[in-house]
Write an enzyme that holds these catalytic residues in place. Structure first.
Site, short mmCIF file in Angstrom:
data_model
loop_
_atom_site.label_atom_id
_atom_site.label_comp_id
_atom_site.label_asym_id
_atom_site.label_seq_id
_atom_site.Cartn_x
_atom_site.Cartn_y
_atom_site.Cartn_z
CE LYS B 76 -3.98 1.82 2.67
NZ LYS B 76 -4.80 1.62 3.88
CB SER B 171 -8.16 3.40 3.05
OG SER B 171 -7.22 2.90 3.97
CB SER B 195 -8.05 0.56 6.16
OG SER B 195 -8.71 1.80 6.20
#
EC number: 6.3.5.7
Lengths: 520, 526
Positions: B76, B171, B195
């Protein structure tokens, strides 16, 4: 690193000074004194913390000043409080900056064990209660030399609380009377230093040096137990000596390792305390007392003239000799304190509470640190008085001059002369010369050995006391020569041989018959 | 080959069925083909090929570094990667190239993993859709799956086809999409309020949030320091355990990691669940929960029960206060953590140079989106001296109550809690953006954020496809630092439900070999 000029920075504000009106500094206004001060001509009452102001027709009106201090001492450690970067004075700008110090995103603080030990040791030396659990907090404000936008400090639960600092002031006509005073210590907290901003007016830029950012500080908060500049300065000096004896800070004011902020207010005794101002960055031993006294004077003058004291931050302008407002009032800070989530509570142990099988690298034992406490300045002075019959006020002088104690001890080691004689020579002749030439002890051309040898010559009556002074002066000029060499070159020996002395006398009489005759 | 699990492909590498370079190239070509999903912000092709080459040398010499050597992974874009741009999907950090690796990234690289790239997210991980980043939203690969398209034929074709795509959740939507489309075998996400688990549920992959303190946060650009945990996204529970084994343990650079040494994990295969006690928190049965998810949840509970486990209803009484409390604590820390982005040391800097203050203001205005600025504003409000007691301190107290709820339940003999991960399956983007980020986050984190407040381990495991042909995940929550036990239970469950692999052949005909149906057995669980 450079940023655009900070708005409202101190330099730009000088034009809008709200300084003392001239009168107060030239006799008309409030006179200022202090219970311990005897040197100030205008001083009123020696033993009372009262300041008397003459108001025409209204008789006497007494003011008392109340001074509290916040002292930041840079911890003497190899690396910073939360990062591995080196701590060093005057290194090239931004050469000692780790990713954490520059607040790169994702970096985390890792507490430096040495800094914690230094805080505990300082706390113990100042008779504090050491909190076995203390916490770290974030204090937020935007400033170019504070890269993270917050400082990690200990607001809620500091590492040490409720201590005291004893300091002594010399009073009396010859300042020979030593009085001990105590300032209570509210707390000692660990916190990060900020970087440095250098304002380049010409290019309208602020240059940032982060070498200092993240260096460990001990903030020592002294309760408002002082009443004048001299007391404050003496307390600071005593703290400085203690820190240096402990080795927890080099506490060199010139290098910014010891910085003082003072909270100052005045009131009439028996009435509530007045509105206080904070005078920031009293970073010179020379100006500390003057800055505080001038602020006291300013406040009294304001009040006497029916004006108000604003709760504001001021700084001391050493050229003007007075304090000036520092920050915009509108920008009153709310620091939005918050617990630092990346640091677990700091836990300390004593021998009784030490968890069994704990890794000594992971725990700090308060009792162990207590055992390692060195001799403190007050003990050293006591020792000098006891061992060498030194006067108490002389023991203060010996400790207050950097390096003088060591010099004294080295001379003592190498000489047969009486300690009192040594003290007298060092305080009168040696120190006098240093002051005259504006030198520090370690810059002296006269070594302890040389002085010891000179005192030995004097002690075994090889030279007279006036010749000794001559040799001493010569030592100052001709580096490298020993006292014996100077004595023999200049033929300053006292003559011990009676026959030879007789011959000299006869020769003198023969050469000067008239003088001889008239004397007879 | 790409459809295999990490463990399987690792075995294939060891046996020489494929070389790390071949594997890397296959993944790279698939990344290019799936570019429209917007899963990656940066594809580190050169670095990946070089790492694969080095891995290949090791294999040739017989010096493989272990299970991860030569395995393509994705990270990420809020984990610092040395020499590779790390943006947090924000203008503020566009062009920012960190000079160091996050500890978790370093550990993966030390094990020989091949970094394919940095995955997309909501700006600074603030969101639950992966729709609010400066590089645009991530598209859920299931939008293009055979399974979904067959179920939604009537509307999927036609002129508005392209606007009907689904969100990934967030996210860590980029990481979830990357794993779901086989462009890597494991990906790092971050999990502050859900997330990692939320997009895992929406993308039909395993999303694991370890216990707080088990895995280092050093180098993870923080959202909420006291809740952030690096998350692991994989195609099966065993793979998550392998990666966790590599990442777990004390990090001298993160003082909040546990001191106790962590032994490498090997998950046992449970055959008997009769000694297990599964708790079903009654507060998680909310009116908003879709009936389909609810029914899958109770089927899962029945499954455990029918296999001999004790399944009991439990109560977490403070659950309803959780999301509000999370909001206060999250925004407060955000306000603090974002203070460092001032344009001075790194990142975006505006052109204004009237004064430092003006520069700060314009830099932050240009650098952050509305969501970030909104959270900074509320956080600073909660931290004001006059509000601190009423908001921050109170929220901290509630947080303690919420954590205690879990402690009480586990002390009563429950081993693992079983809950839904999300209220429903993924929704179309057009639908999602009808509500603002704050509302969406409050809805979507409902079952996940309490776990972060309590620091517990939790894992979302894909269960089945909904009537629309979209994945649904269920969440298991374990005791603090009983991550291994949690994953063992999840692994057993995973084996029972036989979740189908996404079928993307229709879309990418030339990649059909990639999507050989290896596990597409039955959807008989439903």
């Amino acid at each position: 690193m450079a940023a655009p000029m900070l708005r409202g920075c101190c330099l730009a504000r000088r034009g809008a000074l709200a300084c003392i009106d001239g009168g107060s500094r030239h006799g008309r206004g409030a006179a200022i004194g202090c219970r311990s001060s005897g040197k100030r001509g205008r001083s009123s009452v020696a033993q009372q913390p009262l300041i008397t102001a003459q108001k025409s027709g209204k008789g006497e009106h007494a003011w008392a000043a109340v001074v509290g201090l916040e002292i930041h001492a840079q911890i003497s450690s190899n690396s910073k409080l939360f990062s591995g970067s080196q701590v060093q004075f005057a290194a090239p700008p931004n050469s000692l900056v780790s990713f954490f110090d520059a607040s790169l995103p994702g970096t985390l603080p890792v507490l430096n064990r040495r800094c914690v030990e230094a805080a505990v040791m300082t706390g113990l030396a100042l008779k504090c209660h050491i909190n076995k659990k203390s916490l770290f907090d974030r204090k937020h404000y935007f400033y170019a030399d504070l890269p993270a936008g917050y400082q990690i400090t200990q607001q809620r639960l500091p590492i040490a609380v409720n201590g005291s600092l004893e300091y002594s002031v010399c009073v009396g006509k010859k300042r020979s009377q030593v009085i001990t005073r105590t300032a209570r210590i509210k707390q000692i907290q660990l916190e990060q230093d900020s970087g440095k901003s250098l304002h380049d007016e010409l290019r309208s830029q602020t240059l940032i040096d982060l070498n200092r950012a993240g260096v460990g500080l001990l903030e020592v908060v002294l309760e408002p137990d002082m009443s004048c500049g001299e007391e404050a300065a003496t307390a600071v000096r005593e703290l400085q000596l203690i820190l240096q004896a402990l080795g927890t800070s080099q506490a060199n004011m010139a290098e910014g390792q010891l910085r003082v902020d003072a909270n100052i207010s005045v009131h009439h005794p028996g009435e509530p305390l007045g509105v206080r101002t904070e005078v920031k960055n009293l970073n010179s031993a020379r100006f500390l007392a003057r800055a505080i006294d001038s602020e006291i004077e300013r406040q009294i003058n304001e009040l006497e003239n029916g004006r108000e004291i604003l709760n504001e931050t001021r700084s001391f302008d050493c050229k003007l000799g007075c304090t000036i407002p520092m920050r915009d009032k509108e920008g009153k800070q709310d620091y939005r304190f918050m617990p630092e989530p990346n640091l677990p509570p700091l836990l300390l142990y004593d021998t009784a509470s030490l968890p069994p099988g704990a890794d000594p690298q992971q725990v700090i034992n308060i009792d162990r640190i207590r055992e390692q406490l060195p001799e403190l300045p007050s003990e050293t002075r006591e020792q000098l008085v006891q061992q060498y019959g030194m006067l108490p006020e002389h023991s203060f002088t010996i400790l207050n001059e950097v390096g003088l104690l060591e010099f004294f001890q080295n001379v003592i080691k190498e000489t047969r002369a009486e300690p009192k004689k040594v003290t007298s020579w060092i305080l009168n002749n040696f120190l006098g010369f240093l002051k005259q030439q504006n030198l520090a002890v370690n810059e002296s051309p006269v070594t302890p050995s040389a002085l010891a040898e000179l005192l030995n010559l004097l002690d075994r009556k090889a030279i007279s006391s006036s010749a000794a002074k001559q040799v001493f002066e010569e030592l100052w000029r001709s580096k490298g020569k020993t006292p014996s060499q100077i004595v023999s070159e200049k033929q300053l020996e006292l003559m011990q041989d009676g026959e030879a002395l007789n011959q000299v006398c006869l020769a003198v009489m023969e050469e000067h018959p008239q003088v001889y005759r008239s004397a007879r | 080959m790409l459809g295999r699990t990490l463990r399987e492909v690792s075995a294939a590498l060891k046996q020489g069925q494929i070389t790390p370079t071949e594997l890397c190239q296959k993944c790279l070509s698939l990344i290019k083909k799936t570019k429209f999903l917007n899963a990656y912000i940066t594809v580190s092709e050169e670095v990946a090929l070089k790492q694969a080459e080095e891995s290949e040398k090791r294999y040739k010499k017989g010096h493989s570094l272990g299970d991860l050597d030569g395995i393509p992974i994705a990270v990420k874009d809020n984990f610092s990667t040395s020499g590779i741009e790390t943006t947090c999907a924000s203008n503020m950090l566009k062009g920012y190239v960190p000079p160091y690796n996050a500890t978790v990234v370093q550990k993966l690289l030390d094990q020989g993993a091949v970094l394919m790239g940095k995955t997309n997210l909501d700006e600074f991980a603030m969101g639950s859709g992966s729709t609010d980043g400066v590089f645009g939203p991530v598209k859920n690969p299931w939008s293009y799956s055979k399974q979904y398209r067959e179920k939604t034929k009537h509307k999927a074709h036609g002129e508005n086809e392209d606007s009907n795509w689904l969100i990934t959740g967030g996210s860590s939507g980029g990481s979830a999409a990357a794993v779901a489309t086989f462009t890597c075998f494991a990906a790092l996400g971050s999990d502050t309020g859900g997330s990692t688990r939320n997009p895992a549920a929406h993308c039909g992959v395993v999303g694991f949030k370890p216990s707080y303190g088990l895995v280092s946060r050093h180098g993870l650009i923080p959202l909420v320091n006291s809740m952030d945990v690096p998350g692991i996204l994989t195609r099966c529970v065993d793979d998550a355990a392998i990666v966790l084994g590599m990442l777990a343990g004390h990090d001298p650079k993160d003082s909040t990691t546990v001191q106790d040494p962590v032994k490498p994990f090997t998950l046992p295969s449970l055959t008997d669940v009769s000694k297990l006690c599964i708790g079903i928190p009654k507060e998680y049965l909310t009116p908003e929960l879709s009936s389909e998810v609810q029914s899958l949840w109770s089927k899962a509970a029945n499954l455990f029960e029918s296999e001999g486990a004790k399944v009991i209803e439990v109560s977490l009484p403070h659950t309803s206060y959780s999301i509000v409390c999370y909001h206060v604590l999250c925004t407060s820390e955000v306000a603090s953590n974002m203070a460092r982005f001032d344009g001075l040391e790194y990142g975006h800097r505006c052109d204004i140079d009237v004064s430092t203050e003006a520069m700060y203001a314009a830099t932050r205005r240009e650098g952050f989106n509305d969501v970030v600025r909104g959270r900074i504003l509320s956080g600073n409000f909660f931290l004001l001296k006059e509000n601190y007691e009423n908001y921050f301190i109170k929220a901290q107290k509630v947080r303690r109550l919420i954590a205690n709820d879990f402690v009480n339940v586990f002390n009563s003999g429950v081993d693992v809690l079983l809950t839904p991960t999300t209220l429903r399956e993924a929704v179309p983007y057009q639908e999602f953006i009808k509500e603002d980020n704050r509302t969406r986050s409050a809805q979507d984190d409902i079952f996940t954020q309490a776990v972060n407040m309590a620091g517990l381990p939790a894992v979302s495991v894909p269960v089945a496809l909904s009537n629309q042909g979209l994945p649904v995940g269920l969440q298991f929550i374990g005791r603090a630092f009983h991550d291994q036990q949690l994953l063992t239970v999840a692994k057993w469950f995973e084996k029972q439900v036989q979740f189908p692999v996404t079928q993307l052949q229709e879309l990418m005909d030339d990649c059909s070999s990639v999507f050989e149906i290896e596990k597409l057995a039955s959807v008989n669980f439903c």
